[in-house]
Design a protein around this motif. Structure first.
Motif, mmCIF file in Angstrom:
data_model
loop_
_atom_site.group_PDB
_atom_site.id
_atom_site.type_symbol
_atom_site.label_atom_id
_atom_site.label_comp_id
_atom_site.label_asym_id
_atom_site.label_seq_id
_atom_site.Cartn_x
_atom_site.Cartn_y
_atom_site.Cartn_z
ATOM 1 N N GLY A 160 0.824 -1.196 0.000
ATOM 2 C CA GLY A 160 0.000 0.000 0.000
ATOM 3 C C GLY A 160 0.858 1.245 0.000
ATOM 4 N N VAL A 161 0.308 2.341 -0.518
ATOM 5 C CA VAL A 161 0.997 3.633 -0.566
ATOM 6 C C VAL A 161 0.270 4.575 0.391
ATOM 7 C CG1 VAL A 161 1.846 5.480 -2.054
ATOM 8 C CG2 VAL A 161 1.482 3.184 -3.005
ATOM 9 N N PRO A 162 0.822 4.823 1.589
ATOM 10 C CA PRO A 162 0.123 5.651 2.577
ATOM 11 C C PRO A 162 -0.168 7.054 2.043
ATOM 12 C CG PRO A 162 1.925 4.453 3.615
ATOM 13 C CD PRO A 162 2.081 4.282 2.128
ATOM 14 N N TRP A 320 -2.807 4.193 17.207
ATOM 15 C CA TRP A 320 -3.242 3.846 15.854
ATOM 16 C C TRP A 320 -3.182 5.091 14.967
ATOM 17 C CZ3 TRP A 320 -3.760 -0.872 13.976
ATOM 18 C CH2 TRP A 320 -4.011 -1.926 14.851
ATOM 19 N N PRO A 321 -2.477 5.022 13.832
ATOM 20 C CA PRO A 321 -2.359 6.214 12.979
ATOM 21 C C PRO A 321 -3.649 6.588 12.274
ATOM 22 C CG PRO A 321 -1.320 4.336 11.937
ATOM 23 C CD PRO A 321 -1.685 3.887 13.324
ATOM 24 N N GLY A 322 -4.562 5.609 12.110
ATOM 25 C CA GLY A 322 -5.845 5.935 11.494
ATOM 26 C C GLY A 322 -5.728 6.458 10.084
ATOM 27 N N GLY A 323 -4.825 5.890 9.297
ATOM 28 C CA GLY A 323 -4.597 6.407 7.954
ATOM 29 C C GLY A 323 -5.231 5.586 6.851
ATOM 30 N N GLN A 324 -5.052 6.066 5.623
ATOM 31 C CA GLN A 324 -5.536 5.397 4.415
ATOM 32 C C GLN A 324 -4.375 5.193 3.455
ATOM 33 O OE1 GLN A 324 -8.357 8.703 3.687
ATOM 34 N NE2 GLN A 324 -9.917 7.124 3.465
ATOM 35 N N SER A 325 -4.501 4.176 2.607
ATOM 36 C CA SER A 325 -3.460 3.897 1.618
ATOM 37 C C SER A 325 -4.087 3.546 0.279
ATOM 38 C CB SER A 325 -2.566 2.735 2.076
ATOM 39 O OG SER A 325 -1.766 3.091 3.173
ATOM 40 N N VAL A 363 2.204 11.922 5.656
ATOM 41 C CA VAL A 363 2.903 10.697 6.038
ATOM 42 C C VAL A 363 4.415 10.828 5.875
ATOM 43 C CG1 VAL A 363 0.907 9.316 5.386
ATOM 44 C CG2 VAL A 363 2.739 9.673 3.720
ATOM 45 N N TYR A 364 4.882 11.956 5.337
ATOM 46 C CA TYR A 364 6.321 12.168 5.128
ATOM 47 C C TYR A 364 6.933 12.886 6.330
ATOM 48 C CZ TYR A 364 6.468 10.765 0.188
ATOM 49 O OH TYR A 364 6.447 10.061 -0.984
ATOM 50 N N ARG A 365 8.056 12.369 6.808
ATOM 51 C CA ARG A 365 8.734 12.942 7.968
ATOM 52 C C ARG A 365 9.125 14.404 7.734
ATOM 53 N NH1 ARG A 365 10.702 8.289 10.833
ATOM 54 N NH2 ARG A 365 10.612 6.435 9.496
#
Length: 433
Positions: A160-162, A320-325, A363-365
């Protein structure tokens, strides 16, 4: 005989003259240089190697506002890549959950999907996806946070690609807390389980209509966020019994507190009307980070000043980050075009735009650094803290376990399931390792 030879010579001379004239009149071939990512040049592919125009279908399991933002970004993509046509469709998250529970969902209906991170590994194990490693080139390899990559990495591949992340926070009403406390025994935040109980008791003693806790009962991750904060647990500890020595007792105490004081727990939708009321008489609310920020922005200044957004739980090892990908269907016939589209939709510019529009975190630092544009210092977190800590419970059955947890929690809130019932339904959650 000599006359015949002369005729042949004349014919050959005429043919040679004709060929020379055609050669001189032909246009010179043109060459077009293609710049590589390193700035050099590469030869254009041969005509028989060029991929025909790609037609992609993308389905997003998303809210209407998220889908509108994705549509705008896709329009920008169309202008840059006119040879790739993308048809977007939206699936309501509740509809998707129902299809997943009935095992009626398949990725073959589209080339790409936007899905919750908790679903990615299950789809990969089922053979529905193709690896997405091709998207992670250059800086994209090291940019996403570990907590996100751990949710989409399986069997040596990235599936997956966050796109974003949206963990929970607790929103406090400063004024209500001040009124419930006193100089000798003030209530402070963040609260322990004992202090949460004291808060619920004090509010019950007032006999008012205010609730001591507001939480979305349709989101099991909201329950884990509150339990994790109150019991000082990793939010994935409940789903990974091998990693939480002695946590079963704390989890049971948290559930018992919810059951005992459930009359003071509000579980309805957290819409604009809710936040207006909460600013007047609420105490604490568990909410998605983006929803809390948008709510505070929408309230009048006097009301928003009463509220405090508490991110202190993010200092624990895991939330939990609760993200989508974005995931790529194994049935897609346009793998390269699909990877390009996913990479463009998760570019730094689009991530920043998502944050400005929806307040969902990138999602990028690097976007959280001093040179970035997101004023939340997540890049300063240690290696053993969120978001630099991988999930311990992110296997293929994570989404199924969360669904079971949500069903038991709903029963606890409506009184049909007791804590003892819950312990019999799922003894693994309460085992004392």
């Amino acid at each position: 005989m000599k006359s015949r030879k002369s005729s042949v010579v004349l014919v050959l001379l005429a043919i040679a003259v004709l060929l020379l004239s055609l050669w001189d009149s032909a246009p010179a071939p043109t060459t077009e240089s293609i710049l590589t990512s390193e700035g050099g040049e590469a030869s254009p592919p041969a005509a028989d190697e060029q991929e025909p125009n790609a037609e992609l279908k993308v389905t997003a399991v998303a809210s209407s506002s998220d889908f509108a933002a994705l549509s705008r970004q896709n329009e920008s993509f169309r202008l840059r890549y006119p040879d790739i046509r993308v048809e977007l469709a939206r699936m309501d998250p509740a509809e998707a959950d129902l299809l997943w529970e009935r095992e009626l969902w398949s990725a073959e209906d589209s080339d790409l999907w936007l899905v919750p991170n908790e679903r990615v590994k299950a789809l990969a194990v089922a053979g529905e996806l193709m690896p997405a490693d091709g998207v992670f080139v250059g800086e994209a390899i090291s940019e996403p946070f570990d907590v996100l990559l751990s949710q989409v990495r399986w069997n040596g591949y990235i599936w997956g690609v966050p796109r974003d992340m949206d963990p929970h926070v607790i929103v406090w009403n400063r004024e209500t807390l001040r009124e419930l406390g006193n100089d000798a025994d003030p209530l402070s935040v963040p609260l322990s389980l004992a202090e949460w109980r004291e808060l619920a008791l004090k509010l019950a003693e007032t006999g008012g209509d205010a609730d001591w806790l507001a939480i979305d009962d349709t989101d099991p991750l909201a329950l884990l966020a509150w339990v994790g904060s109150a019991a000082r647990l990793r939010e994935d500890a409940v789903l990974d019994g091998t990693s939480w020595t002695g946590s079963g007792e704390a989890f049971e105490q948290a559930l018992s507190l919810l059951a005992e004081f459930r009359e003071g727990v509000r579980t309805g939708p957290q819409n604009a009307a809710f936040w207006r009321t909460f600013a007047e008489e609420g105490v604490a609310a568990v909410a998605r980070h983006s929803e809390a920020l948008l709510a505070l922005d929408a309230l009048p200044e006097a009301a928003s000043d009463r509220l405090h957004l508490d991110r202190s739980s993010w200092e624990r090892a895991f939330v939990w980050p609760g993200g989508q990908s974005f995931v790529l269907s194994a049935k897609s016939q346009h793998e390269e075009a699909a990877q390009l589209w996913a990479a463009e939709m998760t570019s730094k510019d689009n991530q920043l735009q998502n944050y400005r529009d929806s307040r969902k975190l990138p999602v990028y630092r690097s976007l959280f650094s001093a040179a970035g544009s997101v004023p939340i210092p997540l890049h300063e977190a240690g290696t053993g803290a969120f978001p630099n800590m991988p999930a311990l419970a992110s296997g293929p059955n994570a989404a199924e376990r969360l669904s079971e947890l949500g069903a038991a929690w709903n029963g606890l809130m409506d009184g049909s399931v007791t804590v003892e019932d819950w312990k019999r339904l799922d003894p693994g959650l309460f085992a004392d390792f």
